[in-house]
Design a protein around this motif. Sequence first.
Motif, PDB file in Angstrom:
ATOM      1  N   MET A   1       0.854  -1.189   0.000  1.00  0.00           N
ATOM      2  CA  MET A   1       0.000   0.000   0.000  1.00  0.00           C
ATOM      3  C   MET A   1       0.896   1.247   0.000  1.00  0.00           C
ATOM      4  O   MET A   1       1.235   1.790   1.058  1.00  0.00           O
ATOM      5  CB  MET A   1      -0.925  -0.022   1.212  1.00  0.00           C
ATOM      6  CG  MET A   1      -1.984   1.049   1.184  1.00  0.00           C
ATOM      7  SD  MET A   1      -3.261   0.745   2.413  1.00  0.00           S
ATOM      8  CE  MET A   1      -4.051  -0.699   1.710  1.00  0.00           C
ATOM      9  N   ALA A   4       0.074   4.712   2.033  1.00  0.00           N
ATOM     10  CA  ALA A   4      -0.225   4.698   3.466  1.00  0.00           C
ATOM     11  C   ALA A   4       0.850   5.448   4.241  1.00  0.00           C
ATOM     12  O   ALA A   4       2.008   5.523   3.836  1.00  0.00           O
ATOM     13  CB  ALA A   4      -0.324   3.266   3.967  1.00  0.00           C
ATOM     14  N   TYR A  19      -5.053   5.718   5.197  1.00  0.00           N
ATOM     15  CA  TYR A  19      -4.539   4.427   5.639  1.00  0.00           C
ATOM     16  C   TYR A  19      -3.210   4.644   6.361  1.00  0.00           C
ATOM     17  O   TYR A  19      -2.375   5.440   5.919  1.00  0.00           O
ATOM     18  CB  TYR A  19      -4.322   3.484   4.459  1.00  0.00           C
ATOM     19  CG  TYR A  19      -5.591   2.827   3.961  1.00  0.00           C
ATOM     20  CD1 TYR A  19      -6.127   1.717   4.618  1.00  0.00           C
ATOM     21  CD2 TYR A  19      -6.250   3.310   2.838  1.00  0.00           C
ATOM     22  CE1 TYR A  19      -7.291   1.110   4.165  1.00  0.00           C
ATOM     23  CE2 TYR A  19      -7.416   2.710   2.376  1.00  0.00           C
ATOM     24  CZ  TYR A  19      -7.926   1.609   3.044  1.00  0.00           C
ATOM     25  OH  TYR A  19      -9.083   1.010   2.602  1.00  0.00           O
ATOM     26  N   CYS A  20      -3.024   3.926   7.462  1.00  0.00           N
ATOM     27  CA  CYS A  20      -1.799   4.090   8.245  1.00  0.00           C
ATOM     28  C   CYS A  20      -1.365   2.746   8.821  1.00  0.00           C
ATOM     29  O   CYS A  20      -2.177   2.028   9.421  1.00  0.00           O
ATOM     30  CB  CYS A  20      -2.033   5.092   9.378  1.00  0.00           C
ATOM     31  SG  CYS A  20      -0.584   5.387  10.422  1.00  0.00           S
ATOM     32  N   TRP A  21      -0.096   2.422   8.639  1.00  0.00           N
ATOM     33  CA  TRP A  21       0.487   1.248   9.280  1.00  0.00           C
ATOM     34  C   TRP A  21       0.951   1.642  10.680  1.00  0.00           C
ATOM     35  O   TRP A  21       1.719   2.586  10.836  1.00  0.00           O
ATOM     36  CB  TRP A  21       1.673   0.718   8.479  1.00  0.00           C
ATOM     37  CG  TRP A  21       1.299   0.100   7.166  1.00  0.00           C
ATOM     38  CD1 TRP A  21       1.449   0.644   5.932  1.00  0.00           C
ATOM     39  CD2 TRP A  21       0.718  -1.196   6.966  1.00  0.00           C
ATOM     40  NE1 TRP A  21       0.997  -0.222   4.967  1.00  0.00           N
ATOM     41  CE2 TRP A  21       0.539  -1.364   5.575  1.00  0.00           C
ATOM     42  CE3 TRP A  21       0.327  -2.223   7.823  1.00  0.00           C
ATOM     43  CZ2 TRP A  21      -0.008  -2.518   5.026  1.00  0.00           C
ATOM     44  CZ3 TRP A  21      -0.221  -3.375   7.275  1.00  0.00           C
ATOM     45  CH2 TRP A  21      -0.383  -3.521   5.901  1.00  0.00           C
ATOM     46  N   LEU A  45      -3.020  -2.204  10.356  1.00  0.00           N
ATOM     47  CA  LEU A  45      -3.371  -1.234   9.322  1.00  0.00           C
ATOM     48  C   LEU A  45      -4.668  -0.564   9.755  1.00  0.00           C
ATOM     49  O   LEU A  45      -5.658  -1.243  10.040  1.00  0.00           O
ATOM     50  CB  LEU A  45      -3.561  -1.918   7.969  1.00  0.00           C
ATOM     51  CG  LEU A  45      -3.972  -0.996   6.813  1.00  0.00           C
ATOM     52  CD1 LEU A  45      -2.867   0.006   6.491  1.00  0.00           C
ATOM     53  CD2 LEU A  45      -4.334  -1.816   5.571  1.00  0.00           C
ATOM     54  N   THR A  46      -4.641   0.761   9.836  1.00  0.00           N
ATOM     55  CA  THR A  46      -5.845   1.497  10.211  1.00  0.00           C
ATOM     56  C   THR A  46      -6.342   2.322   9.026  1.00  0.00           C
ATOM     57  O   THR A  46      -5.561   2.716   8.160  1.00  0.00           O
ATOM     58  CB  THR A  46      -5.587   2.439  11.401  1.00  0.00           C
ATOM     59  OG1 THR A  46      -4.638   3.453  11.021  1.00  0.00           O
ATOM     60  CG2 THR A  46      -5.041   1.668  12.591  1.00  0.00           C
ATOM     61  N   PHE A  47      -7.646   2.558   9.008  1.00  0.00           N
ATOM     62  CA  PHE A  47      -8.248   3.444   8.018  1.00  0.00           C
ATOM     63  C   PHE A  47      -9.019   4.513   8.768  1.00  0.00           C
ATOM     64  O   PHE A  47      -9.949   4.209   9.517  1.00  0.00           O
ATOM     65  CB  PHE A  47      -9.180   2.681   7.078  1.00  0.00           C
ATOM     66  CG  PHE A  47      -9.873   3.567   6.077  1.00  0.00           C
ATOM     67  CD1 PHE A  47      -9.153   4.183   5.062  1.00  0.00           C
ATOM     68  CD2 PHE A  47     -11.236   3.804   6.166  1.00  0.00           C
ATOM     69  CE1 PHE A  47      -9.778   5.016   4.144  1.00  0.00           C
ATOM     70  CE2 PHE A  47     -11.878   4.631   5.252  1.00  0.00           C
ATOM     71  CZ  PHE A  47     -11.144   5.241   4.235  1.00  0.00           C
ATOM     72  N   GLN A  48      -8.584   5.755   8.615  1.00  0.00           N
ATOM     73  CA  GLN A  48      -9.171   6.885   9.328  1.00  0.00           C
ATOM     74  C   GLN A  48      -9.252   6.609  10.831  1.00  0.00           C
ATOM     75  O   GLN A  48     -10.245   6.890  11.492  1.00  0.00           O
ATOM     76  CB  GLN A  48     -10.543   7.226   8.748  1.00  0.00           C
ATOM     77  CG  GLN A  48     -10.463   7.707   7.304  1.00  0.00           C
ATOM     78  CD  GLN A  48     -11.807   8.071   6.708  1.00  0.00           C
ATOM     79  OE1 GLN A  48     -12.861   7.692   7.221  1.00  0.00           O
ATOM     80  NE2 GLN A  48     -11.782   8.812   5.607  1.00  0.00           N
ATOM     81  N   SER A  51      -8.801   0.329  13.180  1.00  0.00           N
ATOM     82  CA  SER A  51      -8.029  -0.836  12.745  1.00  0.00           C
ATOM     83  C   SER A  51      -8.856  -1.720  11.813  1.00  0.00           C
ATOM     84  O   SER A  51     -10.002  -2.055  12.118  1.00  0.00           O
ATOM     85  CB  SER A  51      -7.585  -1.660  13.956  1.00  0.00           C
ATOM     86  OG  SER A  51      -6.715  -0.911  14.777  1.00  0.00           O
ATOM     87  N   VAL A  52      -8.261  -2.088  10.684  1.00  0.00           N
ATOM     88  CA  VAL A  52      -8.937  -2.964   9.725  1.00  0.00           C
ATOM     89  C   VAL A  52      -8.160  -4.263   9.505  1.00  0.00           C
ATOM     90  O   VAL A  52      -8.686  -5.216   8.924  1.00  0.00           O
ATOM     91  CB  VAL A  52      -9.155  -2.249   8.373  1.00  0.00           C
ATOM     92  CG1 VAL A  52     -10.100  -1.071   8.546  1.00  0.00           C
ATOM     93  CG2 VAL A  52      -7.836  -1.783   7.765  1.00  0.00           C
ATOM     94  N   GLN A  68      -8.640  -9.698  10.340  1.00  0.00           N
ATOM     95  CA  GLN A  68      -9.126  -8.708   9.383  1.00  0.00           C
ATOM     96  C   GLN A  68     -10.519  -8.295   9.825  1.00  0.00           C
ATOM     97  O   GLN A  68     -11.312  -9.131  10.277  1.00  0.00           O
ATOM     98  CB  GLN A  68      -9.172  -9.299   7.971  1.00  0.00           C
ATOM     99  CG  GLN A  68      -9.580  -8.305   6.898  1.00  0.00           C
ATOM    100  CD  GLN A  68      -9.521  -8.919   5.506  1.00  0.00           C
ATOM    101  OE1 GLN A  68      -8.902  -9.954   5.299  1.00  0.00           O
ATOM    102  NE2 GLN A  68     -10.166  -8.274   4.550  1.00  0.00           N
TER     103      GLN A  68
END
Length: 201
Positions: A1, A4, A19-21, A45-48, A51-52, A68
């Motif tokens: 990604m 990210a 997206y952020c690791w 891995l987070t989205f806004q 955690s996703v 996941q």
Amino acid sequence: MPHASFFAEESGQNGDAPYCWVIDPLDGTTNFAHKIPYFCISVALTFQGVSVLGVIYDPLRDELFSVQQGKPAMCNGKPIAVNCPANLSDAFLFVGLPYSKGIAYQQTVKTVERLADKVFALRHLGAIALDQAYVACGRTDGLFFRDLGWWDIAAGMLLIQEAGGAVTTFEGTVPTKNYRSYVAAHPKIHEKLRLLLPTDT
């Protein structure tokens, strides 16, 4: 990604992409430095800010905990689930201690003293991410702590949630990047445990 951003214990925040690791390359540093075999690697891995995806790896036992969002939590490819003790008095709990020995540390010690005769047992092992993996797979029944980092919980929180556990702050809200407290357990005992913990309000 490739687009990210990164947020790590050693380097802090790098970028502000949605997206952020979130990475802790060595959770349980003090244990590792003293040759105590309880430490791990934690990556989420987070989205806004949510955690996703999460992975916690214990290299000594070759156990890979993975999750996941919306799918079962796993350990080495097999589904895991939180344990459900009959009562809070039967619960085996982990407790985390803050990095610095300030007010939060003192409050945690007092909380341990107050809970000692209300639960089956309390332990502090020194690697919060791995503690959460153990809650998720039912080896222990819950945990609580104050004033640790986002990298400590970003993977473990999702792992516990998808394993059937409840996770909140001591106040009952969902932990975010700037959380101050954290409590996780099977839903049957979570609220009973949370109400015994000191809040900031």
